[in-house]
Design an enzyme around this catalytic site. Structure first.
Site, PDB file in Angstrom:
ATOM      1  N   LYS A 268      51.974  53.008  34.431  1.00 18.96           N
ATOM      2  CA  LYS A 268      51.234  52.984  35.652  1.00 18.96           C
ATOM      3  C   LYS A 268      51.381  54.056  36.520  1.00 18.96           C
ATOM      4  CE  LYS A 268      49.077  49.204  36.929  1.00 18.96           C
ATOM      5  NZ  LYS A 268      48.700  48.070  37.355  1.00 18.96           N
ATOM      6  N   GLU A 353      41.072  32.009  35.347  1.00 19.48           N
ATOM      7  CA  GLU A 353      40.417  31.165  36.309  1.00 19.48           C
ATOM      8  C   GLU A 353      40.360  29.856  35.876  1.00 19.48           C
ATOM      9  OE1 GLU A 353      39.885  35.310  37.800  1.00 19.48           O
ATOM     10  OE2 GLU A 353      39.543  34.374  35.852  1.00 19.48           O
ATOM     11  N   ARG A 381      34.137  32.389  37.962  1.00 21.75           N
ATOM     12  CA  ARG A 381      34.400  32.342  36.481  1.00 21.75           C
ATOM     13  C   ARG A 381      34.915  31.085  36.273  1.00 21.75           C
ATOM     14  NH1 ARG A 381      36.206  37.830  34.447  1.00 21.75           N
ATOM     15  NH2 ARG A 381      37.970  36.947  33.423  1.00 21.75           N
TER      16      ARG A 381
END
Length: 600
Positions: A268, A353, A381
């Site tokens: 990253k 979720e 979700r």
């Protein structure tokens, strides 16, 4: 930008130019940063090997799509990234034909690829869906639902697993690394194909069994076993910054004409030293100084998220039965503070979720008091789990809904517009909203005492602090903040109260202001009383108009056969574009100076 005819040296120069452009623009304008820097070589290789004019390029979440935008005709326009009227920070087909699908929520890409592959087969076309998905997105169950079908159907799909945190498979010493390197090579893949077709299939039964067992035992010490067992070929891990290796591997994967996962390890923030590595603060950034990596100072006002985190921490110290969960957003929701203080009581369950809600429902049944902290847009979700696993049994779970209302630069996929509309019709659910810091603290105390499901919504950024003394929450009780002489009534809900106050301050009339506090249950006694005093009601709430706060009030008035002129200043029936929050509100006609004119 033409990629196909470029040699390796030219492609590496393109990678360097793309990184420089991203660093320059994002340092001035803000945006998703470390994830997109880490995907530069993978993106360039995708465009070299596959044909963007016919092959669906599908980005999961699309936090890493900036290189794709720069390659596909948006180099100059990139200056407008995430600005009002400018480029979206995510893939968006309305913006470019090169963007196959809208993406802003995670873990949808492989399902899209399976659907695209089915359509391609039915149409008899020679096209290959290619997916880029991060290791974080692999935590969601939807990915495995898609992989389950893909492994069975065997559609030609190439999935690039951009692993920048090594969360999928940790290398087991030098042997695993060596074997993985062999598995990524074209000679091994060709050898494996020849052995499968020309040798193993023609061996006697016993010898075939032994050969297969040897092959499977090799897989056991490689990271790809889970995918191979699902019927999907695995190549990797490869170096996600070695352009030559990536191109060679993607060529192999493309030629295999079946589902393949290419596991690429990346860093990253690659190419910008301050952002390289596992630094969550470099994921989505505001403007910063390129030379020293220091961020431009923002407004020092304490955010609603920070107020929530501090208040819940104090509650958790008092009540040992309080537990909590978030879905891959510990710092974004402030739960990281509680995870540090109480690691056995607060959890990050990753991008899951549905699991977050249902697991906390069980904890509520066991006598604990769960606080589920999720952004408004992501709570969508888990809608079935809210209904089936929480509301149906009336379990006392608290939903702390962060980022309710306009969130600004993230745009359509992230605006928290719908939570009132999708929660208000659920039996047993309580809906309330604080107007400022102190009432947020009181709402959490109320939520702790609530004996049924309770949703508390609060905005991104800081509340405006109002000159009205806060009082504790009582179920279904509103608060009349100001009693005016006009026949008009301003009704505010949550952060909408401050907009009502600002609008009233600009108006020459002396107008009454009601903090509704609860949209479910409504304060019916107070509303009946106010109906006899005020003819014109104006509703202020940062939410969708359809099924929203004004709808709830109109339903009540209709039931009571009371005729009141009700005007809603909620969001109209459309998805809200990205950009600076004030500019977005201005485009919607929701600034106080605009609302004053509408009231007049």
């Amino acid at each position: 930008m033409e990629i196909k005819d470029k040699n390796l040296e030219e492609l590496e120069k393109i990678c360097s130019d793309i990184r420089d452009r991203i660093i320059d623009v994002v340092s001035r304008k803000g945006g998703h940063f470390s994830s997109t820097l880490g995907a530069v070589e993978l993106t360039v290789a995708m465009h070299k090997v596959f044909d963007i004019k016919k092959d669906p390029f599908i980005y999961d979440v699309s936090h890493q799509c900036y290189p794709h935008k720069l390659i596909n005709g948006r180099w100059d326009e990139f200056e407008t990234i995430r600005q009002f009227g400018g480029l979206s920070g995510f893939t968006k087909p309305k913006e470019s034909d090169a963007d196959y699908f809208v993406a802003g929520h995670s873990s949808t890409s492989i399902s899209l690829a399976v659907g695209a592959a089915k359509a391609i087969k039915l149409k008899g076309e020679d096209r290959t869906p290619v997916v880029m998905i991060g290791d974080g997105s692999m935590t969601a169950g939807m990915v495995y639902e898609a992989l389950n079908e893909l492994g069975d159907r065997k559609y030609p799909v190439v999935i690039i697993l951009n692993d920048n945190e090594m969360s999928i498979a940790k290398p087991i010493g030098s042997i695993s690394k060596y074997l993985s390197k062999i598995l990524a090579g074209k000679y091994y893949q060709a050898f494996k194909e020849r052995v499968d077709k020309n040798i193993i299939q023609h061996l006697p039964t016993g010898a075939t069994y032994i050969a297969k067992k040897i092959e499977e035992s090799m897989k056991l010490i490689t990271p790809g076993i889970i995918f191979e067992e699902m019927g999907i070929d695995y190549i990797g891990p490869i170096d996600g910054h070695n352009l030559e290796e990536i191109i060679e591997t993607l060529e192999i994967a493309k030629a295999m004409k079946k589902p393949v996962i290419v596991h690429a390890r990346t860093v990253k923030g690659k190419g910008y030293k301050f952002a390289e590595g596992q630094h969550e603060r470099w994921h989505g950034v505001g403007p910063f100084n390129v030379d020293n990596g220091k961020f431009v100072k923002k407004n020092s006002a304490k955010s609603a998220t920070a107020v929530f985190a501090d208040a819940l921490l104090e509650l958790a110290k008092k009540h040992e039965n309080i537990v909590g969960v978030t879905a891959a957003m510990p710092s974004g929701t402030g739960i990281d503070k509680l995870m540090e203080e109480f690691p056995s009581r607060f959890w990050d369950v990753a991008i899951a979720e549905q699991h977050a809600v249902t697991s906390m429902a069980a904890m509520a049944k066991e006598g604990f008091k769960p606080f589920i902290t999720i952004y408004s847009t992501f709570l969508q979700r888990a809608y079935d789990q809210i209904i089936h696993d929480v509301c149906l049994m009336g379990l006392p779970v608290v939903f702390a809904i962060d980022r309710a209302g306009i969130v600004g630069n993230d745009g359509e996929t992230h605006q928290g517009a719908f939570d009132i509309s999708y929660l208000r019709f659920l039996p047993n659910m309580i809906l309330c909203a604080p107007r400022d810091d102190k009432t947020l603290e009181y709402s959490l105390e109320f939520g702790y005492e609530a004996t049924s499901p309770c949703a508390i919504r609060y905005p991104r950024g800081a509340f405006k602090q109002l000159p009205y003394k806060a009082s504790k929450f009582e179920l279904g009780i509103s608060e009349l903040l100001k009693e005016g002489t006009s026949n008009k009534l301003f009704i505010g809900y949550g952060a909408g109260v401050s907009r009502a106050c600002d609008t009233e301050a600009l108006h020459k009339e002396d107008i009454s202001i009601l903090d509704l506090r609860f949209v479910k249950p409504l304060d019916e006694k107070k509303l009946k009383e106010l109906a006899s005093k005020y003819d014109d009601w104006y509703v202020f709430s940062d939410s969708q108009k359809q099924g929203g706060v004004a709808s709830a009030i109109l339903e009540f008035l209709d039931k009571q056969k009371v005729c009141i002129n009700v005007t809603s200043f909620e969001y109209e029936d459309s998805f809200i574009h990205h950009g600076d929050t004030k500019k977005v509100e201005e485009s919607l006609g929701l600034l106080p100076e605009q609302l004053v004119l509408k009231v007049k």
